[in-house]
Scaffold this motif. Sequence first.
Motif, short mmCIF file in Angstrom:
data_model
loop_
_atom_site.label_atom_id
_atom_site.label_comp_id
_atom_site.label_asym_id
_atom_site.label_seq_id
_atom_site.Cartn_x
_atom_site.Cartn_y
_atom_site.Cartn_z
N SER A 102 63.05 21.58 65.70
CA SER A 102 63.41 22.77 66.46
C SER A 102 62.12 23.46 66.91
CB SER A 102 64.23 23.74 65.59
OG SER A 102 63.41 24.26 64.55
N VAL A 103 62.23 24.31 67.93
CA VAL A 103 61.03 24.99 68.42
C VAL A 103 60.43 25.90 67.35
CG1 VAL A 103 61.64 24.92 70.87
CG2 VAL A 103 62.50 26.78 69.46
N ILE A 104 61.25 26.44 66.46
CA ILE A 104 60.75 27.30 65.39
C ILE A 104 59.96 26.49 64.38
CG2 ILE A 104 61.39 28.85 63.50
CD1 ILE A 104 61.70 30.05 66.30
N ASN A 105 60.48 25.32 64.00
CA ASN A 105 59.75 24.47 63.06
C ASN A 105 58.40 24.03 63.62
OD1 ASN A 105 61.73 24.59 61.13
ND2 ASN A 105 62.72 22.67 61.73
N VAL A 106 58.38 23.70 64.91
CA VAL A 106 57.12 23.33 65.55
C VAL A 106 56.17 24.52 65.57
CG1 VAL A 106 56.04 22.53 67.68
CG2 VAL A 106 58.21 21.54 66.95
N GLY A 107 56.71 25.71 65.80
CA GLY A 107 55.90 26.92 65.78
C GLY A 107 55.24 27.14 64.43
N TYR A 108 55.98 26.89 63.35
CA TYR A 108 55.42 27.03 61.99
C TYR A 108 54.27 26.03 61.78
CZ TYR A 108 58.87 30.34 60.19
OH TYR A 108 59.62 31.47 59.95
N ILE A 109 54.43 24.82 62.30
CA ILE A 109 53.38 23.82 62.16
C ILE A 109 52.10 24.28 62.87
CG2 ILE A 109 52.68 21.47 62.83
CD1 ILE A 109 55.64 20.68 62.44
N TYR A 110 52.25 24.80 64.08
CA TYR A 110 51.09 25.33 64.82
C TYR A 110 50.45 26.49 64.07
CZ TYR A 110 51.45 22.73 69.23
OH TYR A 110 51.41 21.75 70.19
N ALA A 111 51.27 27.33 63.43
CA ALA A 111 50.75 28.49 62.71
C ALA A 111 49.98 28.07 61.46
CB ALA A 111 51.91 29.42 62.33
N ILE A 112 50.51 27.10 60.72
CA ILE A 112 49.85 26.64 59.49
C ILE A 112 48.48 26.04 59.81
CG2 ILE A 112 49.96 24.92 57.65
CD1 ILE A 112 53.05 25.36 57.71
N ILE A 113 48.44 25.18 60.82
CA ILE A 113 47.15 24.58 61.21
C ILE A 113 46.19 25.66 61.68
CG2 ILE A 113 46.02 22.99 62.81
CD1 ILE A 113 47.68 21.65 60.61
N GLY A 114 46.71 26.67 62.38
CA GLY A 114 45.87 27.79 62.82
C GLY A 114 45.22 28.50 61.64
N CYS A 115 46.00 28.78 60.59
CA CYS A 115 45.46 29.45 59.41
C CYS A 115 44.38 28.61 58.72
CB CYS A 115 46.59 29.76 58.42
SG CYS A 115 47.74 31.04 58.96
N LEU A 170 53.43 32.33 66.20
CA LEU A 170 52.26 31.73 66.82
C LEU A 170 51.02 32.64 66.83
CD1 LEU A 170 53.91 29.88 69.86
CD2 LEU A 170 52.85 28.84 67.84
N ILE A 171 51.14 33.83 66.27
CA ILE A 171 49.96 34.69 66.13
C ILE A 171 48.87 33.97 65.33
CG2 ILE A 171 49.05 36.79 65.04
CD1 ILE A 171 51.69 38.16 65.79
N CYS A 172 49.29 33.24 64.31
CA CYS A 172 48.33 32.50 63.48
C CYS A 172 47.62 31.41 64.28
CB CYS A 172 49.03 31.89 62.28
SG CYS A 172 49.64 33.12 61.10
N TYR A 173 48.27 30.90 65.31
CA TYR A 173 47.64 29.91 66.19
C TYR A 173 46.39 30.52 66.85
CZ TYR A 173 46.93 27.20 70.50
OH TYR A 173 46.39 26.49 71.53
N ILE A 174 46.47 31.80 67.20
CA ILE A 174 45.35 32.48 67.84
C ILE A 174 44.15 32.55 66.90
CG2 ILE A 174 44.56 34.67 68.84
CD1 ILE A 174 47.45 35.18 69.69
#
Length: 428
Positions: free
Chosen positions: A172-185, A119-123
Amino acid sequence: MIRKKKAIKSLSLLWAGSLIGSGSTFVIYTVLARKIGPESFGLFSSALATISIFSLLAGFGVSKVWLKLLGKEGWEGIRWIKPSLSFVVLTLIFITIAIFLLTLLELHDDTTRKLLIILICYIYGYIGVELVCSKLQLEERYNQLAIWQLLPNLSRLLIILAFYYLLDISLSVINVGYIYAIIGCVFALLGSYQLNKMSMGKFALKGHEQTQRKIVETPKIKDVLIEAWPFGLANLFAFIYVQSDIIMVKYISGDTETGYYNVSFVILSAILIIPTILFGKFLMPKYHRWANHDTDRFYRVYKQSNFIMLVTGSLIMIIVLLSSQFCIPIIFGREYIPSIVMMNILSITLPISFLAYSVGATLVTKEHMKLKVKLMGIIAFLNIVLNVFLIPNYGAKGAAISTVISNVLLLGLYYKAVNKQVFAQQKK
């Protein structure tokens, strides 16, 4: 008349964009709550809340500083853009290192550690969106601002729905985390393009004539920090007495209790979009101008806003109290029936919070921000103390009670400060 119609149209666009954006977040949480259960939902919620704290440290209030400085200096304020962006980059480097160090602590399980890193990429996306939103506010381009606000959350929702319903990939929470990270980037890159143009003076600042600029000294990064820290601390303190409950419930009462609490918090956040957009996005650039150049109008709008917010918040509170026992089980599932009590408690804070947004917004102008930060700091500290005593005894219900008490006291402090400092002359 034309000006009023234009204002109504602009507000309607902003609210429409925000409702779609926050509505997308609401649907995301609804899907997650139903598909992964209270325990995993609580884990994801607390991880995202932790990352949100670091998001607020990114830029440490620079987006709000732009509204203040360019509202005051006009086109001369462009001198602040480049050092501000350098300051943002430094904060992002610091935050990235800090999160990696945080994951080394034994407080977290392996899933939480991995999720925090992802989730760093979300930031990065968050600060990109915040800065571009400030640019669009200064330009009063409310169509684009509405779109820019809704796209990140809407994009996350569409991808999550596609993953689960079309591609049959587990949520899964990890898959959702990746989605948040991709949109963040994606939004970090899109934001960088617009901010680079802004740093070169390629934007249309509204409310100020573009006269020949004076030769003025370019601020240094430390000058940006001096201007930004009150806004950065204000964001941090606001988070503490609004969202830190989620993190404290996790570590005191566990992930399941956190999942119950977050359902009520998601509903509360969706409702608070109304004052957030009105004061944070629409009126704030104007407040900075009026505070410096039209104090009578500033005071008149302040009084009207207080009345409207109190009535609106009270009506919504009544609706929530009458409907929560039916709506929560239908929307989130019967597993979340314990959330009803917490939602009813938190609904009490709606008229208080709506009015606090109106009163507190005036303290952002001129040099009153430091006073506002002190008041918010007092309430943030009090909120943590209340949580420490109430959550062990009452669980998530204790966190909800703590939020109500904190908001009541915050409104009282705001109101007293505004009468003494901001509108002292008008009160005579």
